[in-house]
Each structure stands twice: as structure tokens, then as C-alpha cells.
Design an enzyme around this catalytic site. Sequence first.
Site, short mmCIF file in Angstrom:
data_model
loop_
_atom_site.label_atom_id
_atom_site.label_comp_id
_atom_site.label_asym_id
_atom_site.label_seq_id
_atom_site.Cartn_x
_atom_site.Cartn_y
_atom_site.Cartn_z
N ARG A 55 0.82 -1.22 0.00
CA ARG A 55 0.00 0.00 0.00
C ARG A 55 0.85 1.26 0.00
O ARG A 55 0.39 2.33 -0.39
CB ARG A 55 -0.90 0.03 1.24
CG ARG A 55 -1.86 -1.13 1.34
CD ARG A 55 -2.46 -1.22 2.72
NE ARG A 55 -1.40 -1.48 3.69
CZ ARG A 55 -1.54 -1.36 5.00
NH1 ARG A 55 -2.69 -0.98 5.51
NH2 ARG A 55 -0.54 -1.63 5.82
N GLN A 108 5.38 25.50 17.29
CA GLN A 108 4.93 25.83 15.94
C GLN A 108 5.46 24.79 14.97
O GLN A 108 6.52 24.19 15.21
CB GLN A 108 5.46 27.19 15.48
CG GLN A 108 4.83 28.38 16.14
CD GLN A 108 5.37 29.70 15.58
OE1 GLN A 108 6.55 29.82 15.26
NE2 GLN A 108 4.50 30.68 15.48
N ASN A 151 6.10 24.68 10.72
CA ASN A 151 6.10 25.49 9.51
C ASN A 151 6.32 24.60 8.29
O ASN A 151 6.96 23.55 8.38
CB ASN A 151 7.23 26.53 9.58
CG ASN A 151 7.10 27.40 10.81
OD1 ASN A 151 6.06 27.95 11.09
ND2 ASN A 151 8.18 27.48 11.58
N ARG A 192 18.05 29.70 1.29
CA ARG A 192 17.47 30.42 2.42
C ARG A 192 18.48 30.37 3.56
O ARG A 192 19.04 29.34 3.86
CB ARG A 192 16.16 29.78 2.86
CG ARG A 192 15.07 29.83 1.81
CD ARG A 192 13.81 29.13 2.32
NE ARG A 192 12.79 29.03 1.30
CZ ARG A 192 11.70 29.80 1.24
NH1 ARG A 192 11.51 30.74 2.13
NH2 ARG A 192 10.82 29.63 0.28
N HIS A 249 19.39 31.78 9.00
CA HIS A 249 18.40 32.43 9.85
C HIS A 249 18.56 31.97 11.30
O HIS A 249 18.89 30.82 11.56
CB HIS A 249 16.99 32.06 9.39
CG HIS A 249 16.69 32.49 7.99
ND1 HIS A 249 15.68 31.92 7.26
CD2 HIS A 249 17.26 33.42 7.18
CE1 HIS A 249 15.63 32.49 6.07
NE2 HIS A 249 16.59 33.40 5.99
N LYS A 257 15.18 23.70 16.05
CA LYS A 257 14.41 23.31 14.87
C LYS A 257 14.55 21.81 14.64
O LYS A 257 15.61 21.23 14.84
CB LYS A 257 14.91 24.05 13.62
CG LYS A 257 14.66 25.55 13.68
CD LYS A 257 15.15 26.25 12.43
CE LYS A 257 14.86 27.74 12.53
NZ LYS A 257 15.33 28.47 11.34
N HIS A 297 20.58 28.67 10.57
CA HIS A 297 20.09 27.59 9.72
C HIS A 297 19.94 28.09 8.29
O HIS A 297 19.37 29.16 8.06
CB HIS A 297 18.74 27.07 10.24
CG HIS A 297 18.14 26.04 9.34
ND1 HIS A 297 16.97 26.23 8.66
CD2 HIS A 297 18.58 24.82 8.98
CE1 HIS A 297 16.70 25.16 7.93
NE2 HIS A 297 17.68 24.29 8.11
N TYR A 345 9.05 21.86 9.33
CA TYR A 345 9.91 21.89 10.51
C TYR A 345 9.17 22.44 11.72
O TYR A 345 8.35 23.32 11.63
CB TYR A 345 11.20 22.67 10.25
CG TYR A 345 11.04 24.12 9.88
CD1 TYR A 345 11.23 25.12 10.83
CD2 TYR A 345 10.73 24.50 8.59
CE1 TYR A 345 11.10 26.46 10.50
CE2 TYR A 345 10.60 25.83 8.24
CZ TYR A 345 10.79 26.81 9.20
OH TYR A 345 10.65 28.12 8.86
N GLU A 398 14.84 38.37 15.18
CA GLU A 398 15.34 37.66 14.00
C GLU A 398 16.59 38.33 13.43
O GLU A 398 16.72 39.54 13.44
CB GLU A 398 14.23 37.65 12.95
CG GLU A 398 14.61 37.04 11.64
CD GLU A 398 13.50 37.19 10.62
OE1 GLU A 398 13.23 36.18 9.96
OE2 GLU A 398 12.91 38.28 10.48
N LYS A 417 15.95 40.08 2.01
CA LYS A 417 16.46 40.05 3.39
C LYS A 417 17.74 39.22 3.50
O LYS A 417 18.70 39.65 4.12
CB LYS A 417 15.37 39.51 4.31
CG LYS A 417 15.75 39.42 5.76
CD LYS A 417 14.58 39.08 6.66
CE LYS A 417 13.91 37.80 6.31
NZ LYS A 417 12.86 37.41 7.25
N ASP A 418 17.76 38.06 2.87
CA ASP A 418 18.94 37.21 2.92
C ASP A 418 20.11 37.82 2.15
O ASP A 418 21.27 37.65 2.53
CB ASP A 418 18.63 35.81 2.40
CG ASP A 418 17.81 34.99 3.38
OD1 ASP A 418 17.64 35.43 4.54
OD2 ASP A 418 17.32 33.92 2.99
#
Length: 190
Positions: free
Chosen positions: A24, A47, A49, A60, A63, A73, A120, A133, A144, A169-170
Site C-alpha cells: 500500500r 509551531q 512550519n 534560504r 536564519h 528546529k 540555519h 519543521y 530575528e 532580506k537574505d
Amino acid sequence: MKITENEKIKGGFIIQLEPHEDHRGFFMRTYDKKIFAEHGIDRDWVQENHSYNKEKGTVRGFHFQFPPHAETKLIRVISGEILDVFLDLRKGSPTFGQWDSVVVSGENKKMVYIPRGFGHGMCTLTDNAQMVYKVDNYYSPEAESQVKWNDPDLNIKWPVEKEPIMSEKDLKANSFKEFVEKFGGIEIKE
């Protein structure tokens, strides 16, 4: 699941998920509080995400959030493949300024546990890569920050063949040297 501490940078873990397959498809447990606690990495996840990246070569990061909003994380890729990169920013850590990476994919069914005090980053190795995550702290825009993904002082070999796809931003992130001069590192008290 098999949980192994990262050999290069202590505090991070690679979790190899072990699906039970039949005609299956498969079933696999992606989190077990008891097993995580046995390895000293149980967290109160607050949280979850979901990150979708349309194109191969999307970058990315790096961060992170400063205390008291620093985050642990737990990263898993559900489709596609990424190079997940984590940078030790913990003040006083014997591996401060060092990084490591692991390929995480829907196929290899690995997860990465990144503790508080790390930057990260990631790079998609395929189109349509999706990452889910968990974090153990709430997102706080005022806490941040970022370190530049391609800082030459870090000497990270990113698998990008052309100009990466990135956020504004990055692109404007601090160099590692600027981060050290401004903050000296991230003070983690746990």
C-alpha cells in the site's frame, strides 16, 4: 527511528526515520517524545512550519533568533531534496563559527535537529522541494537576524550552478565578521 549526534558539531542530531512498507505504501513515525527524551533532545514544540521552494537553486539562510526567542528546529523534507546547513553561533562553543551539512530528502527520510544558537540555511537540490519543521519558540521579528549564506570566511561549498534564488532580506544579511563584531555570538543558557 535511529538518532545520532552530529560528529562535527555537538548538540545537533541526525534522525533516520524507518518506514514500515508494504504493497500500500508506508507508515512511519516522525516524532516520539519518549525516544527523543532518551537522547536528551525532547522539546516543547510550539509551531510547525511548511516551506515550499519552486526551483532548484533556492537558498534560504542563515536564519536565527536571539534569546529569549532562540529556536530549536526539527527539520524534515517531505518532497524533493535539500542541502541543509547549520552554523554554530553559540558564544563560547568549541565549534563556534563552524558549520556542517546534510542532504535531506523525501526519499532518504532523514531529519535534522538543530539546537538553539545555530544559524540555519538550506539550498534546494531539486525543483518543488517541501520542508516541514517544528520550532520550540514562537517567531519574533524583532529577535530575528541572518548571517550571509556565502560569506567567504565560512568557506561553504554551496551546490549552486548559477545565481541562487533568494529573498532581499537574505541578500542583505550581515557577514560572519560583522555578526561577531556586533554580537560576539549567541548566549544560550539551558
